[in-house]
Design a protein around this motif. Sequence first.
Motif, short mmCIF file in Angstrom:
data_model
loop_
_atom_site.label_atom_id
_atom_site.label_comp_id
_atom_site.label_asym_id
_atom_site.label_seq_id
_atom_site.Cartn_x
_atom_site.Cartn_y
_atom_site.Cartn_z
N GLN A 168 1.02 -1.42 0.08
CA GLN A 168 0.13 0.23 0.11
C GLN A 168 0.63 1.50 -0.21
O GLN A 168 0.59 2.50 0.05
N GLY A 169 2.12 1.38 0.05
CA GLY A 169 3.32 2.52 -0.14
C GLY A 169 3.56 3.18 1.24
O GLY A 169 3.33 3.99 1.38
N LEU A 170 2.98 1.93 1.80
CA LEU A 170 3.22 2.36 3.37
C LEU A 170 4.52 1.76 4.52
O LEU A 170 4.30 0.43 4.38
N VAL A 171 4.90 2.53 5.70
CA VAL A 171 5.76 1.59 6.42
C VAL A 171 5.58 1.23 7.41
O VAL A 171 4.57 1.47 7.58
N ALA A 172 5.89 -0.41 6.83
CA ALA A 172 5.26 -1.09 8.53
C ALA A 172 6.70 -1.28 9.55
O ALA A 172 7.65 -1.88 9.14
N VAL A 204 7.54 9.30 10.52
CA VAL A 204 7.92 8.80 11.17
C VAL A 204 7.58 8.78 13.34
O VAL A 204 6.98 9.64 13.46
N PRO A 205 7.19 7.32 12.62
CA PRO A 205 6.77 6.79 14.13
C PRO A 205 7.60 8.02 15.69
O PRO A 205 8.57 8.29 15.72
N GLY A 209 15.90 0.91 12.62
CA GLY A 209 15.23 0.60 12.60
C GLY A 209 13.93 1.16 11.62
O GLY A 209 13.27 0.31 10.45
N TRP A 210 14.17 2.58 11.70
CA TRP A 210 13.02 3.14 10.43
C TRP A 210 13.88 2.78 9.47
O TRP A 210 13.35 2.55 8.24
N ALA A 211 15.17 2.56 9.18
CA ALA A 211 16.24 2.49 7.87
C ALA A 211 16.03 1.13 7.67
O ALA A 211 15.71 1.01 6.47
N VAL A 243 10.04 9.22 -0.28
CA VAL A 243 10.08 9.76 1.28
C VAL A 243 9.91 9.43 2.37
O VAL A 243 10.41 10.33 3.31
N ALA A 244 9.76 8.15 2.58
CA ALA A 244 10.20 7.90 3.70
C ALA A 244 11.40 7.90 4.30
O ALA A 244 12.32 8.63 5.78
N TYR A 245 13.07 7.73 3.72
CA TYR A 245 14.19 8.31 3.36
C TYR A 245 14.59 9.57 3.83
O TYR A 245 15.58 9.83 5.06
#
Lengths: 316, 130
Positions: free
Chosen positions: A105-109, A195-196, A203-205, A221-223
Amino acid sequence: MTVTRRRALALSAGATASALLGGCATPAAITALQADWPPGLPPRVMLDGVPFFPQDDLLCGPATLATVAQAAGRRVTPAELTPQVYLPGRQGSLQTEMLAAARRQGLVAYPIAPRLPVLLAELADGAPVLVLQNLALPIAPQWHYAVAVGFDRDRAELYLHSGTTPRLPTALRTFEFTWARAEHWAVRVTAPSRVPVTAEADGWARAVAALERSDVAAAEVAYRSGLARWPTHRFLLLGAGNTAHAQGRLTQAADAYERTVIQHPDFADAWHNLAQTRLDLRQRDAARRAAARAVALGGPRQADYRALLARAEAAR
Amino acid sequence: MNKTFARAVATALIPCMTLASVPLTAQAGIVSTEQAMVTPAGQADRDRVSAFLARDDVRAALVQQGVNTDDAIARVQAMSDAEVAELAQRVDRAPAGAGVVGVLFTVFLILLVTDILGFTKVYPFTRPIR
């Protein structure tokens, strides 16, 4: 040797007995939490805006995943997710597949740290959290996905969108037991731009690198949102370069790799990718210099570095 | 019963391991972010083991045995990447949980701690505290 071995066995037997006895009491995590409520954590949170999908039969996986995906701004329904996560043979959904479907879905898990205060901090930040519970005992596990949507300190309750019940009040104590039996597995499914609050850089990376395969634009975008919080992180910098390169924006990729090697001059892979990008841009001298740095640093991919240096030197 | 649980966990892990080993469809010549992360996976494993040792239930078990958590974490920091990877695998296989600390988990933990203290030498990857 025999004596020490025997002593070890005696020690372990004692610890086992006390561990089994300990199972009847309130978990230490709850006692500690109530006694020492984290400063800044409100006493009560209820996320009213989180949608609820009553699950059909054994479909708690798709229902909970749709809940957190919609909360993160996607329009997907449980029915659409069912073929992505449900395993009829197992009558359930594997954790890995839940993560993979979120990425589709283009989301970060992002798996959060396995501790209750972390879970509560995410809720206090307005983010629902997908959790796995084992409602029964290890001997006959009954796995169940639910979505945490609130908590109340005075009532010592957590609120879960669970099964067919929205905002199901669950004693924190009971939740901790059932969650512990699922190894405290909990995931924030989040838009790449958010970012949570409890996220850690590594962990995010890792979570974003896994997204790179399914949705490179979302990963970029997440990076970038990660770099806004951790501007010098090795893999976030590299990932920003890799995602730009993958989308054919070579100049931007080269800039990102340059930033990476300025921060991390020992990062051979970043020098290598910089060299490859310079070569793609037909900047041969710069490509040769970067490739030579990668070769000088070496590492498990030295053969690739050498091959690239040879190509850069042969280029005219 | 704990074997069954461990086996269930192991079974659940199989798909993720299979997925992880699928070669990436890499862009020509670029080292992917995931590949780049593989080298310092030692660090990731290290963090995982340290996080495991820092968990409340684990710390309680350690304290019960008279071991200070910081020592155990420092011990992990002294291990090589390969050793930590092996330990991390054991951590993954060990059933966790505050209320229902599995026998397997307890034995693993106790033997690890006694290894570290130099009482036992069950795991090849530990070096006793001098």
